[in-house]
Design an enzyme around this catalytic site. Structure first.
Site: not given
Ligand code: CA
Ligand code: CA
Length: 429
Positions: A207, A246, A302
């Protein structure tokens, strides 16, 4: 904008710390206070609970750092706290994927070894090429994943960029990250998993900001983008997108008390995960997060996806232009308690409003005051009723709690204008 005053102030600080410390204003409010010494306002979301979030604001002058490259950032994060870390210019990991590859890993070799026609679809990859991929990934992780300790503020000077780096707030308390453009925390070594979903998936590790096992974290006025390496431009391998990213901000593993405010999330697939497992071992009663005044622009899913947490999602601006790539906005996961309030959803005609929610095993959420804009026309939208009319099982309409930690909640009708003008890096006033 105070940015013109900020640069000379900080440079002077680096050169003559004592003199500037005397000159630094001591006011408690944001305006007039040097960026690195600003703290989360009282009541501004879950990160204001309990002891609140001050980051490195109390740093003595000797603990204030200006970093211009990865090595400087690493050293500043390892220095005594509380600490203020100013990012100046572009801080890049500074290595290429070839620098990390080891053990004979090549993408071509990996693709040849684990092609479903060769390897099948019943087992995750194993053997020499997977071992080489894992070793290469470990080398990249060691270099680009940087731990952020307790009592830290990381603040960008005007134009600051953090690129190809994953900031990892791990087992820490009291961290502030503001005014930075984060770019492309790409994984050089995605892993193929033929058992993930019906068709298999490529999964990546990094991330831009990962928050694990941490409390009192404020992520504010940053911009997140994959710049020239967008998810939508990746090739297909084995018929599935080669996913090299991600999350942009993921908050997981027993974290609690976070406020994610006034950020710009753009052109990304898996944007914000709150809770990474349905296993209740670490997250029950935690993952309390406030998500407000963020701009989600062409982000695909998300926004956030939630498990377990009491999550207040208010005054965010969702811009969803492409029905062919959009997946969902709010992921209603296991034991999640989302309160979605006064958000603004601007959809292209082809995007189905019933798909703004997705059932990841949740049972209820509270949704009030949200506004939908399609083809220039604004109408109130009852997110729960709209979802329930098209899907079963239905969500209940009550998440079971009422947020109290929030600053002024704007009418949804002003969210598009306010968030467009003021979210993202370079906009702190
Ligand atoms: Ca992650
Ligand atoms: Ca239904």
């Amino acid at each position: 904008m105070r940015t013109n005053a900020l640069i000379p102030a900080v440079l002077a600080l680096a050169a003559a710390a004592t003199a500037l410390a005397t000159a630094a204003p001591a006011s408690a409010g944001s305006r007039g206070t040097e960026l690195g010494r600003q703290t989360l306002p009282a009541g501004d979301g879950w990160a204001s609970a309990g002891t609140g979030t001050t980051g490195g604001a109390a740093a003595p002058a000797g603990n204030v750092h200006v970093v211009t490259d990865r090595a400087g950032l690493v050293a500043a994060l390892a220095s005594p706290g509380p600490r203020i870390v100013y990012v100046k210019g572009a801080v890049d990991a500074g290595r290429t994927c070839a620098d990390f590859a080891t053990g004979g890993y090549t993408l071509a070799g990996y693709l040849a070894a684990y092609d479903p026609a060769v390897w099948g679809r019943d087992a995750e990859p194993s053997g020499p090429l997977e071992d080489a991929r894992a070793a290469s990934a470990a080398a990249q992780t060691a270099y680009m994943k940087l731990k952020v300790p307790s009592d830290t503020t990381i603040a960008g000077l005007p134009g600051a960029v953090v690129r190809h780096i994953n900031l990892h707030v791990d087992k820490a308390d009291n961290v502030i990250i503001r005014n930075i453009r984060f770019e492309d925390a790409a994984d050089c070594f995605p892993q193929w998993d033929p058992t993930d979903g019906d068709e298999g998936n490529w999964n990546s590790l990094y991330d831009s900001i990962s928050v694990t096992g941490s409390t009192h974290v404020w992520v504010d006025h940053n911009s997140f983008t994959d710049a020239g390496n967008q998810d939508s431009a990746q090739p297909l391998y084995f018929g599935r997108p080669y996913q090299v990213h991600d999350g942009q901000v993921d908050i997981t593993s027993g974290s609690d008390f976070a406020t994610v405010s006034w950020n710009e999330f753009a052109d990304h697939d898996k944007t914000m995960l709150i809770g990474s497992t349905n296993n209740p071992a670490t997250d029950v009663g935690k993952l309390s997060v406030t998500v407000h005044h963020n701009h989600f622009s062409n982000t695909l899913q998300r926004l956030p996806r939630v498990r377990f947490g009491k999550v207040h999602v208010y005054n965010n601006y969702y811009e969803i232009p492409d029905a062919s790539t959009f997946v969902y906005a709010l992921g209603v996961g296991v034991r999640s308690q989302i309160v979605a309030q006064n958000n603004y959803f601007r959809l292209s005609r082809a995007v189905d409003p019933a798909g703004l929610l997705y059932d990841w095993g949740g049972t209820a959420l509270t949704a009030t005051g949200n506004l939908l804009r399609v083809a220039g026309k604004e109408t109130p939208i009852d997110l729960v009723a709209t979802y329930n009319a098209a899907h079963d099982p239905d969500f209940g309409p009550d998440a079971g709690w009422t947020p109290t930690l929030h600053t002024g909640i704007d009418p949804a009708s002003s969210v598009r204008r306010e968030v467009s003008r003021h979210a993202g890096a370079g906009e702190i006033s």
